[in-house]
Design a protein around this motif. Structure first.
Motif, PDB file in Angstrom:
ATOM      1  N   GLY A  47       0.831  -1.189   0.000  1.00  0.00           N
ATOM      2  CA  GLY A  47       0.000   0.000   0.000  1.00  0.00           C
ATOM      3  C   GLY A  47       0.866   1.239   0.000  1.00  0.00           C
ATOM      4  O   GLY A  47       2.058   1.175  -0.299  1.00  0.00           O
ATOM      5  N   ALA A  48       0.259   2.353   0.357  1.00  0.00           N
ATOM      6  CA  ALA A  48       0.988   3.624   0.350  1.00  0.00           C
ATOM      7  C   ALA A  48       1.752   3.801   1.656  1.00  0.00           C
ATOM      8  O   ALA A  48       1.307   3.360   2.715  1.00  0.00           O
ATOM      9  CB  ALA A  48      -0.002   4.771   0.183  1.00  0.00           C
ATOM     10  N   LEU A  49       2.913   4.443   1.572  1.00  0.00           N
ATOM     11  CA  LEU A  49       3.666   4.808   2.774  1.00  0.00           C
ATOM     12  C   LEU A  49       3.332   6.260   3.106  1.00  0.00           C
ATOM     13  O   LEU A  49       3.647   7.163   2.314  1.00  0.00           O
ATOM     14  CB  LEU A  49       5.175   4.655   2.549  1.00  0.00           C
ATOM     15  N   ASP A  50       2.717   6.458   4.234  1.00  0.00           N
ATOM     16  CA  ASP A  50       2.361   7.815   4.675  1.00  0.00           C
ATOM     17  C   ASP A  50       3.640   8.600   4.967  1.00  0.00           C
ATOM     18  O   ASP A  50       4.429   8.201   5.837  1.00  0.00           O
ATOM     19  CB  ASP A  50       1.494   7.679   5.941  1.00  0.00           C
ATOM     20  N   CYS A  51       3.816   9.701   4.252  1.00  0.00           N
ATOM     21  CA  CYS A  51       5.073  10.467   4.396  1.00  0.00           C
ATOM     22  C   CYS A  51       4.894  11.709   5.265  1.00  0.00           C
ATOM     23  O   CYS A  51       5.730  12.614   5.223  1.00  0.00           O
ATOM     24  CB  CYS A  51       5.592  10.870   3.006  1.00  0.00           C
ATOM     25  N   SER A  52       3.793  11.771   6.040  1.00  0.00           N
ATOM     26  CA  SER A  52       3.569  13.031   6.773  1.00  0.00           C
ATOM     27  C   SER A  52       4.613  13.275   7.856  1.00  0.00           C
ATOM     28  O   SER A  52       4.943  14.429   8.144  1.00  0.00           O
ATOM     29  CB  SER A  52       2.146  13.140   7.328  1.00  0.00           C
ATOM     30  N   ARG A  53       5.161  12.216   8.445  1.00  0.00           N
ATOM     31  CA  ARG A  53       6.188  12.442   9.478  1.00  0.00           C
ATOM     32  C   ARG A  53       7.407  13.134   8.857  1.00  0.00           C
ATOM     33  O   ARG A  53       7.920  14.118   9.413  1.00  0.00           O
ATOM     34  CB  ARG A  53       6.590  11.102  10.104  1.00  0.00           C
ATOM     35  N   ALA A  54       7.858  12.646   7.714  1.00  0.00           N
ATOM     36  CA  ALA A  54       9.024  13.262   7.049  1.00  0.00           C
ATOM     37  C   ALA A  54       8.713  14.691   6.612  1.00  0.00           C
ATOM     38  O   ALA A  54       9.581  15.566   6.649  1.00  0.00           O
ATOM     39  CB  ALA A  54       9.451  12.427   5.839  1.00  0.00           C
ATOM     40  N   ARG A  55       7.449  14.934   6.230  1.00  0.00           N
ATOM     41  CA  ARG A  55       7.078  16.303   5.843  1.00  0.00           C
ATOM     42  C   ARG A  55       7.122  17.232   7.060  1.00  0.00           C
ATOM     43  O   ARG A  55       7.711  18.312   7.011  1.00  0.00           O
ATOM     44  CB  ARG A  55       5.665  16.311   5.234  1.00  0.00           C
ATOM     45  N   GLU A  56       6.536  16.756   8.166  1.00  0.00           N
ATOM     46  CA  GLU A  56       6.471  17.616   9.358  1.00  0.00           C
ATOM     47  C   GLU A  56       7.848  17.866   9.960  1.00  0.00           C
ATOM     48  O   GLU A  56       8.154  18.965  10.400  1.00  0.00           O
ATOM     49  CB  GLU A  56       5.561  16.975  10.416  1.00  0.00           C
ATOM     50  N   VAL A  57       8.705  16.840   9.963  1.00  0.00           N
ATOM     51  CA  VAL A  57       9.997  17.001  10.660  1.00  0.00           C
ATOM     52  C   VAL A  57      11.033  17.705   9.778  1.00  0.00           C
ATOM     53  O   VAL A  57      11.724  18.605  10.245  1.00  0.00           O
ATOM     54  CB  VAL A  57      10.533  15.630  11.151  1.00  0.00           C
ATOM     55  N   PHE A  58      11.155  17.294   8.511  1.00  0.00           N
ATOM     56  CA  PHE A  58      12.217  17.936   7.711  1.00  0.00           C
ATOM     57  C   PHE A  58      11.750  18.405   6.331  1.00  0.00           C
ATOM     58  O   PHE A  58      12.563  18.651   5.443  1.00  0.00           O
ATOM     59  CB  PHE A  58      13.494  17.078   7.638  1.00  0.00           C
ATOM     60  N   GLY A  59      10.446  18.528   6.170  1.00  0.00           N
ATOM     61  CA  GLY A  59       9.931  19.214   4.982  1.00  0.00           C
ATOM     62  C   GLY A  59       9.955  18.403   3.694  1.00  0.00           C
ATOM     63  O   GLY A  59       9.958  18.976   2.603  1.00  0.00           O
ATOM     64  N   TYR A  60       9.931  17.064   3.816  1.00  0.00           N
ATOM     65  CA  TYR A  60       9.916  16.239   2.596  1.00  0.00           C
ATOM     66  C   TYR A  60       8.514  16.218   1.980  1.00  0.00           C
ATOM     67  O   TYR A  60       7.556  15.775   2.628  1.00  0.00           O
ATOM     68  CB  TYR A  60      10.357  14.801   2.915  1.00  0.00           C
ATOM     69  N   VAL A  61       8.411  16.685   0.744  1.00  0.00           N
ATOM     70  CA  VAL A  61       7.135  16.622   0.021  1.00  0.00           C
ATOM     71  C   VAL A  61       7.415  15.998  -1.345  1.00  0.00           C
ATOM     72  O   VAL A  61       8.101  16.601  -2.176  1.00  0.00           O
ATOM     73  CB  VAL A  61       6.521  18.041  -0.177  1.00  0.00           C
ATOM     74  N   PRO A  62       6.926  14.783  -1.586  1.00  0.00           N
ATOM     75  CA  PRO A  62       7.216  14.151  -2.880  1.00  0.00           C
ATOM     76  C   PRO A  62       6.693  14.997  -4.043  1.00  0.00           C
ATOM     77  O   PRO A  62       5.597  15.544  -3.967  1.00  0.00           O
ATOM     78  CB  PRO A  62       6.491  12.799  -2.805  1.00  0.00           C
TER      79      PRO A  62
END
Ligand SMILES: NC(=O)c1ccc[n+]([C@@H]2O[C@H](COP(=O)([O-])OP(=O)(O)OC[C@H]3O[C@@H](n4cnc5c(N)ncnc54)[C@H](O)[C@@H]3O)[C@@H](O)[C@H]2O)c1
Length: 318
Positions: free
Chosen positions: A279-294
């Motif tokens: 399924g999908a990997l939720d990337c919100s933790r990486a977005r919140e902590v270091f600004g990763y936005v695919p």
């Protein structure tokens, strides 16, 4: 920064070395073997250093720390993939687990504290939900995933005992130019561009998070640069999980007339081993902590990959 990239000759490692060098860091590529293209680039670019060695040999690992004096590490070296690990069960543990222990020990000896370990969605085994967060239970099905979970846990032990900071980036089915294995989407898009027919008998119903290489590199460098991590695991992926039916439809739209298709059911690794539910990997933790936005959804990634493949085909013919 002097960054040791283990597996620096591989698909992800070489892309990381190129990006590190381009932004002015020194990339120390450590691997058993290197593509000619990277060796040629290193001849012209003093920011890329080629260091041949075997991560399962502690003397080789210590030597690269002794001579190249890295400040930090990105750990990509591994026997990669379910099929490779089924074919060589003892070497996958010797290299993936034994190699990581050698690396952690060398870091302890040379006083290096941070390593970014490239982990995998294979750590989860069967997904219990369509979208997984980093807290999803870890029940890997195959030796490859078991080694990835083991290295994550060993990193936690080294953190507890030695203060090592091992940040695990779990990524998923990264694709793009130079992808070394023949799986989707490479087989489909190359057949489409080359004008060959390709009809995969099964797999259309499998929903998989496919990560474009540029997003992977961006996310990894953001994690590397982040001064203080409050978590030790993050997803670096697309955050979506289109089915392989969707993938085939997109390639057909991008390459009109492509004679490709996929049958229903579950995708099989190398056409033989069923993949678990993904399924999908939720990337919100990486977005919140270091600004990763695919930046690359599947359509954008496939489009970029097709364009690169076409360019490569043109250069090859001259
Ligand atoms: N590509 C993906 O879709 C994906 C997904 C999740 C996780 N990962 C992880 O990312 C990392 C890199 O994967 P990749 O796709 O670039 O694979 P790759 O096979 O292209 O790169 C792995 C590199 O490790 C090197 N290596 C193997 N054994 C070694 C040894 N004994 N000593 C030194 N180097 C050795 C190989 O030569 C190779 O260049 C791996 O740890 C893999 O588990 C990849």
């Amino acid at each position: 920064m002097r960054v040791l990239v283990t597996g620096g000759g591989g698909f992800l490692g070489a892309a990381l070395c190129r990006s590190l060098a381009a932004r002015g860091d020194i990339a120390i590529a450590f691997d058993m073997a290197f593509p000619d293209s990277l060796v040629r680039e290193a001849e012209d670019n003093t920011n890329i250093l080629i260091c041949q060695g075997d991560i399962s040999d502690m003397a080789n690992v210590c030597q690269v720390f002794q001579t190249e004096k890295p400040d930090t590490v990105i750990h990509c070296a591994a026997v990669v993939g379910v099929i490779a690990s089924l074919g060589s069960p003892s070497s996958v543990f010797r290299i993936n687990v034994g190699g990581a222990i050698n690396l952690f020990e060398a870091m302890r000896l040379y006083g290096i504290t941070r390593v970014i370990h490239i982990s995998s969605e294979e750590t989860y085994g069967e997904f219990e939900t369509d979208v997984a967060t980093e807290d999803h239970p870890m029940n890997p099905l195959y030796a490859y995933g078991i080694t990835k979970v083991t290295v994550e846990h060993l990193g936690r032990t080294y953190h507890l005992v030695n203060g090592l900071e091992c940040i695990n980036l779990r990524t998923s089915w990264v694709y793009g130019p130079d992808f070394p294995r023949m799986r989707v989407p490479r087989d489909l898009l190359e057949a489409a561009v080359d004008g060959r027919s390709l009809h995969l008998p099964t797999g259309g119903d499998s929903a998989i998070d496919h990560t474009y290489i540029d997003d992977f590199v961006t996310g990894t460098l953001l994690a590397l640069d982040h001064p203080r991590h409050q978590y030790d695991a993050y997803h670096i992926a697309s955050g979506t999980s289109p089915t392989l039916f969707n993938m085939v439809d997109i390639i057909r739209e991008l390459v009109p007339g492509a004679d490709i298709s996929i049958g229903p059911g579950v995708y099989k690794h190398a056409g033989t081993v069923d993949i678990p539910r993904k399924g999908a990997l939720d990337c919100s933790r990486a977005r919140e902590v270091f600004g990763y936005v695919p930046q690359f959804d599947l359509r954008a990634g496939l489009s970029a990959n097709i364009e690169a493949y076409r360019k490569h085909a043109i250069t090859k013919n001259f």
